[in-house]
Design an enzyme around this catalytic site. Sequence first.
Site, short mmCIF file in Angstrom:
data_model
loop_
_atom_site.label_atom_id
_atom_site.label_comp_id
_atom_site.label_asym_id
_atom_site.label_seq_id
_atom_site.Cartn_x
_atom_site.Cartn_y
_atom_site.Cartn_z
N THR A 104 46.20 -49.35 -23.03
CA THR A 104 44.89 -50.01 -23.11
C THR A 104 43.90 -49.03 -23.73
OG1 THR A 104 45.26 -51.38 -21.18
CG2 THR A 104 42.99 -50.71 -21.56
N VAL A 119 45.05 -62.13 -15.51
CA VAL A 119 43.92 -61.31 -15.97
C VAL A 119 43.90 -60.04 -15.13
CG1 VAL A 119 41.40 -61.18 -16.08
CG2 VAL A 119 42.55 -63.29 -16.74
N GLY A 120 43.71 -58.90 -15.78
CA GLY A 120 43.70 -57.63 -15.04
C GLY A 120 42.28 -57.16 -14.75
N1 ASP Z 1 44.39 -52.23 -16.89
C1 ASP Z 1 45.12 -53.09 -17.79
C2 ASP Z 1 45.49 -54.37 -17.07
O1 ASP Z 1 45.90 -54.32 -15.93
C3 ASP Z 1 46.37 -52.49 -18.32
C4 ASP Z 1 46.32 -51.03 -18.72
O2 ASP Z 1 45.31 -50.38 -18.57
O3 ASP Z 1 47.34 -50.52 -19.23
O4 ASP Z 1 45.44 -55.41 -17.69
#
Ligand code: ASP
Length: 294
Positions: free
Chosen positions: A161, A190-191
């Site tokens: 990300t 959704v994260g």
């Molecule tokens: N935080 C992001 C999510 O959970 C993924 C990531 O940071 O790699 O969608």
Amino acid sequence: MTAAQRNCLADALVAGYDVLRRSASAVNAVEATIRILEASGLFNAGVGSRLQLDGARRMDASIMEGRRLRAGAVAAIEQVRHPITAARIVMEETAHVLLVGESATRFARHFKLERQPLPTRAKRNASRAMVRSQGQASELQRKTLRLYRAMSGRNTAELGTVGAVALDRSGTVAAGASTGGVALMLPGRVGDTPLIGCGVYADDAAGAVSMTGLGESIIRLAVAKEIADRLEAGVVPATAARLVLDKLVARMHGAAGALVLRTDGRFAIRHTTPHMCAGYWLGAGKPVVKDKFE
Ligand code: ASP
């Protein structure tokens, strides 16, 4: 980290700093930095985003500024090259903070944001093959795979990300993040990234925080706000990040990385994952880009 990723991070840092040097806002710098990373295809954001289990590329992004605590975000947006810009337009042109799904995509169309083509057949096939191989693995095999990745120093996500924090000349901070999510996501998942206080937070009374890592654990601890609250209480960035990341690991075996910048210019990059590709630049010499921060 590949050489291409390293160069791209350095270019993004230089571009972001140049924005600040021209006396533009921290929000401009964060957006400019993230746009370069989204367009590169080298990270899990924008063009390089992961696919969800149904083969769709749904992306999340958010941005926040610390002077007036304005924030904007999009979740599950599709076919947009720069979700971070869609998030910024939500912040600046609407009375809302978060738009989701098809409506977010339509919103981006209305503002004529650059489109991103649908995922190619090759990308969909590669994603399906990964799902099949994970689906056939026993829990122990999956655990072994995770262990192998940890031992070999690879994060569970090959492509990370993207996020950025910045402090401008007026003393305002901003934070942003953009992602294609995690592996093996149900459609509609959704994260933390588009959730203000979880994936990002910015407040001139405290500082700016941008998170990466498993959203399902970051959300439950509202990590970005937890770190910001500690900054506001006078804790230095490195300690604030360590305290909250330790809690994340202790309470829910979470794995995450944090970019933390206090309004006085002190900053820290901390991660519980074996690696985190990140960097900083103070405007002289070369940008510092590494995949491990102590
Ligand atoms: N935080 C992001 C999510 O959970 C993924 C990531 O940071 O790699 O969608």
